[in-house]
Design a protein around this motif. Sequence first.
Motif, PDB file in Angstrom:
ATOM      1  N   THR A 139      16.041  38.869 -25.432  1.00 51.71           N
ATOM      2  CA  THR A 139      17.424  38.405 -25.299  1.00 51.71           C
ATOM      3  C   THR A 139      18.365  39.602 -25.335  1.00 51.71           C
ATOM      4  O   THR A 139      19.275  39.715 -24.502  1.00 51.71           O
ATOM      5  CB  THR A 139      17.783  37.404 -26.414  1.00 51.71           C
ATOM      6  OG1 THR A 139      16.923  36.262 -26.306  1.00 51.71           O
ATOM      7  CG2 THR A 139      19.233  36.946 -26.315  1.00 51.71           C
ATOM      8  N   LYS A 140      18.148  40.496 -26.284  1.00 50.68           N
ATOM      9  CA  LYS A 140      18.976  41.698 -26.397  1.00 50.68           C
ATOM     10  C   LYS A 140      18.944  42.492 -25.095  1.00 50.68           C
ATOM     11  O   LYS A 140      19.984  42.941 -24.615  1.00 50.68           O
ATOM     12  CB  LYS A 140      18.476  42.547 -27.570  1.00 50.68           C
ATOM     13  CG  LYS A 140      19.246  43.825 -27.780  1.00 50.68           C
ATOM     14  CD  LYS A 140      18.658  44.594 -28.964  1.00 50.68           C
ATOM     15  CE  LYS A 140      19.298  45.944 -29.128  1.00 50.68           C
ATOM     16  NZ  LYS A 140      18.733  46.677 -30.274  1.00 50.68           N
ATOM     17  N   SER A 141      17.773  42.635 -24.508  1.00 50.94           N
ATOM     18  CA  SER A 141      17.675  43.407 -23.265  1.00 50.94           C
ATOM     19  C   SER A 141      18.391  42.704 -22.105  1.00 50.94           C
ATOM     20  O   SER A 141      18.908  43.361 -21.207  1.00 50.94           O
ATOM     21  CB  SER A 141      16.214  43.682 -22.907  1.00 50.94           C
ATOM     22  OG  SER A 141      15.585  42.536 -22.375  1.00 50.94           O
ATOM     23  N   LYS A 142      18.449  41.383 -22.130  1.00 54.53           N
ATOM     24  CA  LYS A 142      19.091  40.621 -21.051  1.00 54.53           C
ATOM     25  C   LYS A 142      20.612  40.630 -21.150  1.00 54.53           C
ATOM     26  O   LYS A 142      21.289  40.553 -20.138  1.00 54.53           O
ATOM     27  CB  LYS A 142      18.612  39.157 -21.047  1.00 54.53           C
ATOM     28  CG  LYS A 142      17.137  38.972 -20.790  1.00 54.53           C
ATOM     29  CD  LYS A 142      16.783  39.260 -19.369  1.00 54.53           C
ATOM     30  CE  LYS A 142      15.317  38.950 -19.111  1.00 54.53           C
ATOM     31  NZ  LYS A 142      14.766  39.743 -18.049  1.00 54.53           N
ATOM     32  N   VAL A 143      21.149  40.693 -22.372  1.00 56.48           N
ATOM     33  CA  VAL A 143      22.608  40.679 -22.507  1.00 56.48           C
ATOM     34  C   VAL A 143      23.182  42.088 -22.453  1.00 56.48           C
ATOM     35  O   VAL A 143      24.405  42.262 -22.398  1.00 56.48           O
ATOM     36  CB  VAL A 143      23.097  39.939 -23.780  1.00 56.48           C
ATOM     37  CG1 VAL A 143      22.680  38.477 -23.741  1.00 56.48           C
ATOM     38  CG2 VAL A 143      22.622  40.615 -25.049  1.00 56.48           C
ATOM     39  N   VAL A 186      23.832  35.120 -40.988  1.00 62.85           N
ATOM     40  CA  VAL A 186      23.194  36.421 -40.790  1.00 62.85           C
ATOM     41  C   VAL A 186      23.671  37.045 -39.491  1.00 62.85           C
ATOM     42  O   VAL A 186      23.980  36.343 -38.525  1.00 62.85           O
ATOM     43  CB  VAL A 186      21.648  36.320 -40.806  1.00 62.85           C
ATOM     44  CG1 VAL A 186      21.143  35.861 -42.183  1.00 62.85           C
ATOM     45  CG2 VAL A 186      21.130  35.383 -39.728  1.00 62.85           C
ATOM     46  N   ALA A 187      23.732  38.374 -39.483  1.00 63.29           N
ATOM     47  CA  ALA A 187      24.176  39.108 -38.305  1.00 63.29           C
ATOM     48  C   ALA A 187      23.199  40.230 -37.997  1.00 63.29           C
ATOM     49  O   ALA A 187      22.666  40.877 -38.907  1.00 63.29           O
ATOM     50  CB  ALA A 187      25.576  39.678 -38.518  1.00 63.29           C
ATOM     51  N   TRP A 188      22.982  40.452 -36.712  1.00 60.84           N
ATOM     52  CA  TRP A 188      22.105  41.519 -36.214  1.00 60.84           C
ATOM     53  C   TRP A 188      22.936  42.426 -35.345  1.00 60.84           C
ATOM     54  O   TRP A 188      23.540  41.967 -34.363  1.00 60.84           O
ATOM     55  CB  TRP A 188      20.954  40.898 -35.431  1.00 60.84           C
ATOM     56  CG  TRP A 188      19.943  41.852 -34.886  1.00 60.84           C
ATOM     57  CD1 TRP A 188      19.472  43.000 -35.468  1.00 60.84           C
ATOM     58  CD2 TRP A 188      19.222  41.712 -33.655  1.00 60.84           C
ATOM     59  NE1 TRP A 188      18.517  43.581 -34.665  1.00 60.84           N
ATOM     60  CE2 TRP A 188      18.352  42.804 -33.547  1.00 60.84           C
ATOM     61  CE3 TRP A 188      19.239  40.762 -32.646  1.00 60.84           C
ATOM     62  CZ2 TRP A 188      17.495  42.981 -32.454  1.00 60.84           C
ATOM     63  CZ3 TRP A 188      18.397  40.932 -31.562  1.00 60.84           C
ATOM     64  CH2 TRP A 188      17.521  42.031 -31.477  1.00 60.84           C
ATOM     65  N   ASN A 189      23.000  43.687 -35.689  1.00 59.20           N
ATOM     66  CA  ASN A 189      23.756  44.662 -34.915  1.00 59.20           C
ATOM     67  C   ASN A 189      22.947  45.028 -33.681  1.00 59.20           C
ATOM     68  O   ASN A 189      21.867  45.635 -33.778  1.00 59.20           O
ATOM     69  CB  ASN A 189      24.047  45.899 -35.772  1.00 59.20           C
ATOM     70  CG  ASN A 189      25.031  46.827 -35.107  1.00 59.20           C
ATOM     71  OD1 ASN A 189      24.966  47.084 -33.911  1.00 59.20           O
ATOM     72  ND2 ASN A 189      25.948  47.352 -35.904  1.00 59.20           N
ATOM     73  N   LEU A 190      23.441  44.678 -32.504  1.00 59.81           N
ATOM     74  CA  LEU A 190      22.699  44.891 -31.263  1.00 59.81           C
ATOM     75  C   LEU A 190      22.750  46.334 -30.782  1.00 59.81           C
ATOM     76  O   LEU A 190      22.026  46.709 -29.873  1.00 59.81           O
ATOM     77  CB  LEU A 190      23.227  43.955 -30.173  1.00 59.81           C
ATOM     78  CG  LEU A 190      23.082  42.467 -30.467  1.00 59.81           C
ATOM     79  CD1 LEU A 190      23.749  41.628 -29.394  1.00 59.81           C
ATOM     80  CD2 LEU A 190      21.618  42.074 -30.626  1.00 59.81           C
ATOM     81  N   GLY A 191      23.580  47.139 -31.441  1.00 55.30           N
ATOM     82  CA  GLY A 191      23.682  48.544 -31.045  1.00 55.30           C
ATOM     83  C   GLY A 191      22.804  49.460 -31.868  1.00 55.30           C
ATOM     84  O   GLY A 191      22.787  50.670 -31.650  1.00 55.30           O
ATOM     85  N   GLU A 192      22.099  48.923 -32.833  1.00 53.62           N
ATOM     86  CA  GLU A 192      21.251  49.770 -33.702  1.00 53.62           C
ATOM     87  C   GLU A 192      19.791  49.615 -33.365  1.00 53.62           C
ATOM     88  O   GLU A 192      19.349  48.683 -32.794  1.00 53.62           O
ATOM     89  CB  GLU A 192      21.485  49.407 -35.168  1.00 53.62           C
ATOM     90  CG  GLU A 192      22.877  49.734 -35.617  1.00 53.62           C
ATOM     91  CD  GLU A 192      23.147  49.363 -37.064  1.00 53.62           C
ATOM     92  OE1 GLU A 192      22.352  48.654 -37.680  1.00 53.62           O
ATOM     93  OE2 GLU A 192      24.193  49.774 -37.561  1.00 53.62           O
TER      94      GLU A 192
END
Length: 192
Positions: A139-143, A186-192
Amino acid sequence: MNKESISEAIVLEVAATDLHFNQILALQQENLYSAISAAQQQQQGFVFAEHNLALLKKMAGHLPQVIATFNNRVIGYNLAMHVSLRNELSSLIPMFNEFERCRYRGELLGSYNYMVGGQVCVHRDFRGQGLLNRLYQETKSKVGELYQLCVTEISTRNINSLKVHQRMGFEVIGTYRDEKELWNVVAWNLGE
């Protein structure tokens, strides 16, 4: 087949057909908190929100709905929800309201461009193989770099899910109670 060859045969893709969406809904129904015993919930985890075909298609119009398939059958999914859909599922309105109060690294969540982790689920026969992480990473790679954070909620009773999310890098940024549950935001930092 051994676990390694099964893992290699799992395909990650974006849900695009009614068959995909209906298989997501079937897997969701198998893992709903109301469909499994308290012991199963504690051992295997569970999901709360119930989507329908129209809503899944609407969500897919905004963000990729990543699925894992094995032999052309959906065995895992990671639903992503755009914040503009906050009123589409009444059971999630308290979550979105709580998001407005939460802070991530000192800033209100609303000051970030975030997507909502709509729900993630892996079929019981495929758990313990890192598939949840693979679904989120896909998902991260797609967004791409469209979003800074992925934010979701996990029932405090769903200890296994919280542990897996924390291993991935999700941080608890809040806790609240609605009429059914006590939740961790909960939060996941997509830049790290």
